[in-house]
Design a protein around this motif. Structure first.
Motif, mmCIF file in Angstrom:
data_model
loop_
_atom_site.group_PDB
_atom_site.id
_atom_site.type_symbol
_atom_site.label_atom_id
_atom_site.label_comp_id
_atom_site.label_asym_id
_atom_site.label_seq_id
_atom_site.Cartn_x
_atom_site.Cartn_y
_atom_site.Cartn_z
ATOM 1 N N THR A 100 0.839 -1.199 0.000
ATOM 2 C CA THR A 100 0.000 0.000 0.000
ATOM 3 C C THR A 100 0.877 1.253 0.000
ATOM 4 N N ASN A 101 0.231 2.358 -0.271
ATOM 5 C CA ASN A 101 0.898 3.657 -0.203
ATOM 6 C C ASN A 101 0.394 4.478 0.979
ATOM 7 N N ILE A 102 -0.187 3.804 1.963
ATOM 8 C CA ILE A 102 -0.726 4.521 3.108
ATOM 9 C C ILE A 102 0.389 5.241 3.857
ATOM 10 N N THR A 103 0.111 6.433 4.303
ATOM 11 C CA THR A 103 1.109 7.250 5.001
ATOM 12 C C THR A 103 1.018 7.052 6.504
ATOM 13 N N ASN A 161 0.736 9.291 8.771
ATOM 14 C CA ASN A 161 -0.276 10.172 9.340
ATOM 15 C C ASN A 161 -1.683 9.597 9.206
ATOM 16 N N LYS A 162 -1.941 8.910 8.099
ATOM 17 C CA LYS A 162 -3.263 8.294 7.933
ATOM 18 C C LYS A 162 -3.460 7.166 8.946
ATOM 19 N N VAL A 163 -2.405 6.399 9.207
ATOM 20 C CA VAL A 163 -2.494 5.334 10.211
ATOM 21 C C VAL A 163 -2.706 5.947 11.598
ATOM 22 N N THR A 164 -2.036 7.060 11.860
ATOM 23 C CA THR A 164 -2.210 7.764 13.137
ATOM 24 C C THR A 164 -3.664 8.176 13.328
ATOM 25 N N ASP A 185 2.351 3.018 12.584
ATOM 26 C CA ASP A 185 2.708 4.271 11.894
ATOM 27 C C ASP A 185 4.191 4.583 12.053
ATOM 28 N N GLY A 186 4.750 4.224 13.217
ATOM 29 C CA GLY A 186 6.183 4.429 13.411
ATOM 30 C C GLY A 186 7.011 3.528 12.519
ATOM 31 N N LEU A 240 9.539 8.430 5.950
ATOM 32 C CA LEU A 240 8.456 9.394 5.794
ATOM 33 C C LEU A 240 8.226 10.207 7.067
ATOM 34 N N GLY A 241 9.152 10.113 7.993
ATOM 35 C CA GLY A 241 8.994 10.847 9.244
ATOM 36 C C GLY A 241 9.087 12.346 9.035
#
Length: 215
Positions: free
Chosen positions: A31-34, A36-39, A78-79, A87-88
């Motif tokens: 996936t390309n999920i970021t 921040n989206k997981v957060t 997310d971490g 991507l941090g």
């Protein structure tokens, strides 16, 4: 693919690494999920968990604490994504921290509402102030007093440093689930009211002794 782990971890973090690793690997690879989206998804789990906890019935406690546990899993995931995909960002770190702190306060308040007695409100208030107090004193000391982000040693030999990793977010969510499964939510509130406030007072003592050694 190797997931890059954070250097400093709470004592329960190895358990969460094992638990979340398959999910992290899947999301990183396919996936390309970021981060921040997981957060944000994790915070939504916390909100949903709070709704159930506020109802106070046993089945609601189990559902609510399980949803809350999913939120701390998202915090680990997310971490993993941020470090592994590089991507941090400061904005992402801020979002993760703020939503994490708000989530803990929200879940604690909802649990108190669900228990609905005077003692729960008293100890719930004490539990709710313990996390902000801890972070306030730690970050004030590091930013205003010593001017760096180095961990504060406990004692000259550092043999007590493990104590710093015995309290934190992972303990909160794990014990919330356990206490709700055994239908003892009040004792969870009582535990964190006592433990949380002992921890920040111990932090103040540690800071004072560390500053004395710096003279």
């Amino acid at each position: 693919m190797k997931i890059i782990l954070k250097e400093k971890a709470e004592i329960l973090d190895p358990f969460f690494r094992i638990l979340c690793r398959p999910i992290s690997l899947f999301l990183i690879r396919y996936t390309n999920i970021t981060p921040n989206k997981v957060t944000i998804i994790g915070f939504m789990f916390a909100i949903a968990g709070a709704v159930f906890l506020a109802r106070g019935e046993y089945q609601d406690l189990v559902i609510g604490s399980t949803l809350a546990f999913f939120s701390i899993m998202c915090d680990a995931i997310d971490g993993d994504i941020a470090r592994t995909k590089n991507l941090g960002s400061k904005a992402g770190k801020w979002l993760d921290a703020v939503l994490g702190w708000v989530g803990i306060e929200l879940l604690t308040f909802a649990l108190v509402i669900g228990i609905d007695n005077k003692l729960a409100f008293i100890f719930g208030l004490l539990a709710m102030i313990s996390f902000p107090m801890q972070y306030l004193f730690v970050h004030f000391y590091k930013s205003e007093i010593v001017g760096n982000n180095e961990p504060i040693p406990i004692g000259e030999s550092r043999k007590w440093d493990f104590l710093k990793y015995l309290y934190g977010d992972t303990w909160f969510f794990t014990l919330l689930l356990i206490f709700c499964l055994v239908n003892k939510p009040f004792y969870f509130i009582l535990l964190f009211a006592v433990l949380g406030n002992l921890f920040w007072t111990g932090t103040l003592l540690t800071q004072y002794l560390a500053l004395r050694r710096l003279r």
